[in-house]
Motif scaffolding. Structure first.
Motif, PDB file in Angstrom:
ATOM      1  N   GLN A 381     -11.997  33.315 -57.114  1.00 29.84           N
ATOM      2  CA  GLN A 381     -12.743  31.259 -57.364  1.00 29.84           C
ATOM      3  C   GLN A 381     -12.526  30.546 -58.837  1.00 29.84           C
ATOM      4  O   GLN A 381     -12.246  31.475 -59.568  1.00 29.84           O
ATOM      5  N   SER A 382     -11.729  29.772 -57.844  1.00 32.31           N
ATOM      6  CA  SER A 382     -11.125  28.830 -59.171  1.00 32.31           C
ATOM      7  C   SER A 382     -11.407  27.748 -58.228  1.00 32.31           C
ATOM      8  O   SER A 382     -11.845  26.964 -57.332  1.00 32.31           O
ATOM      9  N   ALA A 383     -11.633  26.644 -59.211  1.00 33.35           N
ATOM     10  CA  ALA A 383     -11.829  25.026 -59.492  1.00 33.35           C
ATOM     11  C   ALA A 383     -10.854  24.827 -58.166  1.00 33.35           C
ATOM     12  O   ALA A 383      -9.392  25.178 -57.994  1.00 33.35           O
ATOM     13  N   ASN A 384     -11.331  23.460 -56.827  1.00 32.03           N
ATOM     14  CA  ASN A 384      -9.725  23.226 -57.046  1.00 32.03           C
ATOM     15  C   ASN A 384      -8.431  22.557 -57.366  1.00 32.03           C
ATOM     16  O   ASN A 384      -9.259  22.168 -58.508  1.00 32.03           O
ATOM     17  N   ALA A 385      -7.614  22.924 -56.911  1.00 30.16           N
ATOM     18  CA  ALA A 385      -6.538  22.334 -57.517  1.00 30.16           C
ATOM     19  C   ALA A 385      -5.941  21.169 -56.379  1.00 30.16           C
ATOM     20  O   ALA A 385      -5.915  21.970 -55.213  1.00 30.16           O
ATOM     21  N   PRO A 386      -4.853  20.378 -57.474  1.00 28.08           N
ATOM     22  CA  PRO A 386      -3.984  19.137 -56.172  1.00 28.08           C
ATOM     23  C   PRO A 386      -3.014  19.971 -55.652  1.00 28.08           C
ATOM     24  O   PRO A 386      -2.501  18.982 -54.554  1.00 28.08           O
ATOM     25  N   ILE A 387      -2.419  20.799 -56.144  1.00 28.59           N
ATOM     26  CA  ILE A 387      -1.536  21.764 -55.012  1.00 28.59           C
ATOM     27  C   ILE A 387      -1.913  22.823 -54.581  1.00 28.59           C
ATOM     28  O   ILE A 387      -2.011  23.734 -54.999  1.00 28.59           O
ATOM     29  N   GLN A 388      -1.404  22.906 -53.103  1.00 30.61           N
ATOM     30  CA  GLN A 388      -2.173  23.840 -52.109  1.00 30.61           C
ATOM     31  C   GLN A 388      -0.961  24.644 -52.074  1.00 30.61           C
ATOM     32  O   GLN A 388       0.313  23.883 -51.120  1.00 30.61           O
ATOM     33  N   ILE A 389      -0.698  25.823 -51.892  1.00 31.79           N
ATOM     34  CA  ILE A 389       0.157  26.805 -51.725  1.00 31.79           C
ATOM     35  C   ILE A 389       0.103  27.668 -50.562  1.00 31.79           C
ATOM     36  O   ILE A 389      -0.960  28.431 -50.804  1.00 31.79           O
ATOM     37  N   MET A 390       0.286  27.698 -49.136  1.00 27.30           N
ATOM     38  CA  MET A 390      -0.100  28.888 -48.032  1.00 27.30           C
ATOM     39  C   MET A 390       1.168  28.934 -47.292  1.00 27.30           C
ATOM     40  O   MET A 390       2.183  28.322 -47.307  1.00 27.30           O
ATOM     41  N   GLY A 391       0.883  29.656 -46.744  1.00 25.46           N
ATOM     42  CA  GLY A 391       1.795  30.242 -45.294  1.00 25.46           C
ATOM     43  C   GLY A 391       1.800  28.765 -44.101  1.00 25.46           C
ATOM     44  O   GLY A 391       0.600  28.149 -43.806  1.00 25.46           O
ATOM     45  N   MET A 392       2.416  29.634 -43.239  1.00 24.65           N
ATOM     46  CA  MET A 392       3.143  28.783 -41.832  1.00 24.65           C
ATOM     47  C   MET A 392       1.318  28.399 -40.881  1.00 24.65           C
ATOM     48  O   MET A 392       1.401  27.269 -41.270  1.00 24.65           O
ATOM     49  N   LEU A 393       1.116  29.276 -40.785  1.00 21.21           N
ATOM     50  CA  LEU A 393      -0.547  28.949 -39.684  1.00 21.21           C
ATOM     51  C   LEU A 393      -1.439  28.430 -40.490  1.00 21.21           C
ATOM     52  O   LEU A 393      -2.999  27.918 -40.201  1.00 21.21           O
ATOM     53  N   GLU A 394      -1.644  28.922 -42.050  1.00 22.83           N
ATOM     54  CA  GLU A 394      -3.180  28.287 -42.447  1.00 22.83           C
ATOM     55  C   GLU A 394      -3.244  26.750 -42.699  1.00 22.83           C
ATOM     56  O   GLU A 394      -3.847  25.995 -43.478  1.00 22.83           O
ATOM     57  N   ALA A 395      -1.754  25.847 -42.834  1.00 22.56           N
ATOM     58  CA  ALA A 395      -1.411  24.722 -42.402  1.00 22.56           C
ATOM     59  C   ALA A 395      -2.172  23.913 -42.011  1.00 22.56           C
ATOM     60  O   ALA A 395      -2.601  22.209 -41.200  1.00 22.56           O
ATOM     61  N   SER A 396      -3.100  24.772 -40.154  1.00 23.75           N
ATOM     62  CA  SER A 396      -3.271  24.344 -38.888  1.00 23.75           C
ATOM     63  C   SER A 396      -4.014  22.918 -39.070  1.00 23.75           C
ATOM     64  O   SER A 396      -5.103  23.996 -39.987  1.00 23.75           O
ATOM     65  N   GLY A 397      -3.778  22.117 -38.941  1.00 24.28           N
ATOM     66  CA  GLY A 397      -5.395  21.402 -39.004  1.00 24.28           C
ATOM     67  C   GLY A 397      -5.750  20.490 -40.495  1.00 24.28           C
ATOM     68  O   GLY A 397      -6.721  19.760 -39.834  1.00 24.28           O
ATOM     69  N   GLN A 398      -4.932  20.556 -40.945  1.00 25.51           N
ATOM     70  CA  GLN A 398      -4.568  19.645 -42.414  1.00 25.51           C
ATOM     71  C   GLN A 398      -3.929  18.800 -41.794  1.00 25.51           C
ATOM     72  O   GLN A 398      -3.071  18.557 -41.800  1.00 25.51           O
ATOM     73  N   GLN A 399      -4.591  17.584 -43.032  1.00 25.07           N
ATOM     74  CA  GLN A 399      -3.730  16.872 -43.258  1.00 25.07           C
ATOM     75  C   GLN A 399      -3.792  16.526 -45.210  1.00 25.07           C
ATOM     76  O   GLN A 399      -4.018  17.167 -45.469  1.00 25.07           O
ATOM     77  N   PHE A 400      -2.301  15.801 -45.433  1.00 27.89           N
ATOM     78  CA  PHE A 400      -2.529  15.975 -46.897  1.00 27.89           C
ATOM     79  C   PHE A 400      -1.089  14.849 -46.941  1.00 27.89           C
ATOM     80  O   PHE A 400      -1.340  14.173 -45.840  1.00 27.89           O
ATOM     81  N   ASP A 401      -1.344  14.357 -48.366  1.00 29.06           N
ATOM     82  CA  ASP A 401      -0.848  13.105 -48.923  1.00 29.06           C
ATOM     83  C   ASP A 401       0.781  13.334 -48.878  1.00 29.06           C
ATOM     84  O   ASP A 401       1.987  12.483 -47.945  1.00 29.06           O
ATOM     85  N   ARG A 402       1.671  14.702 -49.169  1.00 26.41           N
ATOM     86  CA  ARG A 402       2.858  15.111 -49.452  1.00 26.41           C
ATOM     87  C   ARG A 402       3.018  16.560 -48.750  1.00 26.41           C
ATOM     88  O   ARG A 402       1.614  17.222 -49.442  1.00 26.41           O
TER      89      ARG A 402
END
Length: 782
Positions: A381-402
């Protein structure tokens, strides 16, 4: 699944039942998820599928008998419970992150909808296609670096941005991604003095629990409970910081590690560690832990249940001080503490295997626990980070600025079909199962690509242009994104970018300026060890000679199974010494008939092997010892035939010490053998079990200077020098002698007939002077 497979006739023939169990479990999940009738499988005649059907029948029988419900059938169970009115129907259910629903899931939702539940999808059709920029990169690592630099630049420009990096096959690239992003975004985090700074990025995919350092140590400590285990396990336990007393006894434990390595045994027992610790008496805390562990080991039954082993494993780790925070154990940081808690939960889950695992030995229980730890992902567990690194399926349904999407080249996107081996391909095609057909993979890739390209206002899509020698192109699915653009070439690397080296340079104090003076000359009372190897190392590399013979630096030894090349060579040397200790001269050799000679050689070989086993406190396996004994006897007997055909001689030195004075240095060498010839002069012999080349003797920096050095020490009565090559099928002398020495042996050439003689040397005496000059220069340089 594994228990069922290993209990079957087919399963007992498999090399990896664990892999078969994983595939069987996946096949069962697909069958349930796509609601495939089992009758479609029973008509297939393939051996693998017939075996799977038999395993599946047993799986269902055991599940029914034990009233067990598995995750694969949970949706069906819930549908039936809702239909029967046994469960309260919720008013609303929100779905998030589903690219598609399995028929089984859809059936459950239809049942809920029919009973008044409203099904809503979160984030559906809210994304708008963003501005997409193509970014080709030279290779995979360059692509990761480019994404990390981009993320840092975007974050520096606006710290409030939500930035995502989507990585195709994140599981395979996780370690490289973590390393490079840490180096570029948080270079100070790799310094021990930097403290624990908040993470700038977060990788959604965890690492296997077994790969976390503190858990890896726990598994290695449990390995010590086996009857025997690899020497590297003992070495790691001696060097780990997660065992009681590691900080105060670290140096002493390092010396114990060195001594265990020198024993040369590939496998050790816990009592071997105890013996060494007791003999050294320098690690009282580790010695006490070893004694307690031995007491536990001696009191254990051979087989127990998983729950009983779980308690024993916890007790065993407690003896070593693992996972504890006290004055004698290094304090755990936050991530390590969380890993220890995850381990304890894993042990509790392991205890639950009692229902079907049966009675297990220590090794079987540990192997099962290792598999569980290898499958369980750990994400601290860690504090929320501004940069998220994820797999192809984990980004489903999410919106980002960049958003940066990485790795979409034509070799993997869309993916190639990968049908499930335990389900008939026709069935997989009929039910449109994942990975069954190229059309299915194309549809999935199109849906995923469209969804990702609508996940941010500004998007970068990258791909590597090379994978080793193979050329790669962007995925054809990306051509619709920038159809009019020819895929650009990879940009040159930005050498000014900040990496760990540049960060250290920019943040380091002003460099200290000093004069790089040469090392001090030998002191008057300084004793130099190493014998003739000193000159050999000086010829190869002066710094190596300085490091090994002045600083006493040595590489750590690596034990090998049985006998390594060095051991085999030493055994051959000792056998020949033992033989000539008995014979003394050629006349005694020629008096023996073949039977008597064989008896003598066999006796010398047996004594030599006994001495080796006593010295290493290790008994060679009987068959292995017999093979080695046969090899030694065969070589010795064949070599004695060569010696019997020589001109008369007596052996006056066997592994004898020889002092060599040269250019102010006194070296202590050990001659393999020195023969006195009929005229009273000497032939110096060096046994070699590998390849030999007398040409090196005339090099200014010789690779093999031993014999020329011995020649200098015996120059007054020297007739010649020679290698004795004891190698199966290649037994021979190779050497040079003075012209008046006569025909000493085949392969020992008179100086005038020696092809390697230096151009400016006229005779054997001149050759000795040549050696004195060259070797003396090396000694003076040292």
């Amino acid at each position: 699944w594994q228990n069922i497979i290993e209990s079957s006739a087919v399963g007992r023939q498999l090399l990896q039942s664990n892999s078969a169990a994983v595939m069987a479990s996946e096949a069962w999940e697909l069958l349930c998820g796509w609601q495939v009738p089992l009758t479609l499988l029973e008509s297939d005649d393939a051996v693998d599928r017939r075996a799977f059907v038999a395993w599946l029948r047993e799986y269902l029988r055991r599940s029914d008998a034990g009233h067990w419900l598995d995750p694969a059938r949970l949706a069906d169970f819930l549908s039936n419970e809702f239909a029967a009115g046994k469960l309260l129907v919720p008013t609303t259910i929100w779905l998030a992150g589903f690219d598609e629903l399995r028929p089984q899931q859809q059936a459950m939702l239809d049942e809920l909808r029919a009973r008044g539940c409203e099904i809503k999808t979160l984030g559906a059709d809210t994304g708008v296609a963003g501005c997409v920029s193509p970014r080709p990169c030279r290779d995979q690592l360059e692509e990761i670096r480019a994404a990390a630099h981009w993320a840092r630049a975007e974050l520096n420009a606006d710290p409030a941005l939500q930035i995502a990096v989507v990585v195709h096959d994140l599981a395979a690239q996780r370690s490289a991604v973590a390393r490079i992003f840490t180096e570029i975004l948080q270079p100070a985090a790799r310094l021990q003095s930097a403290g624990h700074a908040p993470a700038v990025f977060n990788i959604s995919l965890g690492t296997p629990l077994a790969d976390v350092a503190v858990i890896h140590t726990a598994l290695q400590l449990l390995e010590l409970g086996r009857p025997r285990c690899h020497w590297s396990v003992f070495s790691a336990v001696l060097r780990t910081p997660f065992v009681r007393g590691a900080a105060t006894e670290s140096d002493a434990r390092a010396y114990v590690d060195i001594r265990l390595r020198r024993q040369g045994r590939e496998e050790l027992q816990l009592r071997d560690l105890h013996f060494r610790l007791h003999a050294d008496a320098s690690c009282p805390l580790l010695l006490a832990a070893t004694e307690q562990a031995q007491a536990i080991q001696e009191a254990l039954p051979s087989h127990q249940t998983a729950a009983q082993w779980s308690q024993v494993f916890g007790q065993w780790l407690g003896v070593w001080g693992w996972g504890q925070s006290d004055a004698q154990t290094r304090a755990l940081n936050s991530d390590e503490y969380q890993a220890v808690q995850a381990w304890r939960e894993l042990l509790a889950g392991f205890a639950g295997l009692d229902a079907y695992a049966g009675s297990l030995s220590w090794g079987e229980a540990l192997a099962c626990l290792q598999r569980l730890a290898g499958r369980q992902l750990f994400q601290p567990q860690s504090a929320n980070a501004p940069i998220q690194i994820m797999g192809m399926l984990e980004a489903s349904g999410q919106q980002f600025d960049r958003l940066w999407i990485m790795g979409l080249h034509d070799g993997i996107w869309p993916a190639s079909p990968r049908p499930q081996p335990f389900i008939p391909v026709a069935v997989q095609r009929k039910y449109a199962m994942p990975h069954a057909t190229a059309e299915r993979e194309l549809l999935f890739a199109e849906q995923t690509t469209a969804r990702l390209l609508a996940s941010a206002a500004e998007i970068v899509v990258s791909w590597p242009q090379r994978d080793g020698d193979a050329s790669l192109r962007p995925s054809a699915l990306l051509m619709n994104v920038f159809p009019d653009a020819t895929p650009p070439a990879a940009a040159e690397s930005d050498n000014t970018r900040e990496d760990l080296a540049s960060w250290l340079h920019q943040n380091s104090p002003v460099p200290e300026i000093f004069t790089d003076t040469p090392p001090p000359s030998l002191f008057a009372d300084e004793v130099v060890r190493g014998g003739t190897a000193l000159i050999k190392n000086q010829a190869a590399c002066p710094f190596r000679a300085f490091a090994e013979h002045r600083l006493q630096a040595r590489p750590l030894e690596v034990p090998a199974a049985g006998l390594d090349a060095s051991d085999r060579g030493a055994l051959m040397h000792n056998v020949m010494r033992a033989i000539w200790d008995d014979l003394r001269d050629q006349a005694a050799l020629n008096k023996l008939d073949q039977t008597a000679l064989q008896i003598l050689v066999a006796s010398c070989v047996a004594v030599t092997l006994d001495d080796w086993e006593r010295q290493h406190a290790y008994s060679l396996p009987p068959r292995f010892r017999q093979v080695e004994s046969d090899r030694l006897q065969s070589l010795a007997l064949q070599w004695l035939q060569l010696d019997a055909a020589r001109t008369p001689f007596s052996v006056i030195a066997r592994e004898g010490e020889q002092a060599i004075a040269i250019a102010g240095l006194t070296l202590n060498g050990q001659m393999d053998r020195m023969d006195r010839l009929a005229d009273g002069r000497y032939l110096i012999i060096d046994y070699k079990t590998g390849r030999v080349d007398t040409k090196s003797w005339v090099d200014a920096r010789p690779d093999e200077p031993q014999l020329p050095l011995y020649a200098l020490a015996q120059r007054e009565k020297l007739a010649g020098i020679a290698f004795a090559r004891l190698r199966i099928g290649e037994l021979e002398y190779a050497g040079v002698a003075s012209d008046d020495a006569g025909d000493l042996a085949a392969g020992i050439h008179a100086f005038s007939a020696w092809k390697q003689r230096p151009d400016d040397v006229d005779d054997f005496a001149g050759l000795i002077q040549y050696w004195e000059k060259n070797l003396g220069a090396l000694a003076q340089d040292f």
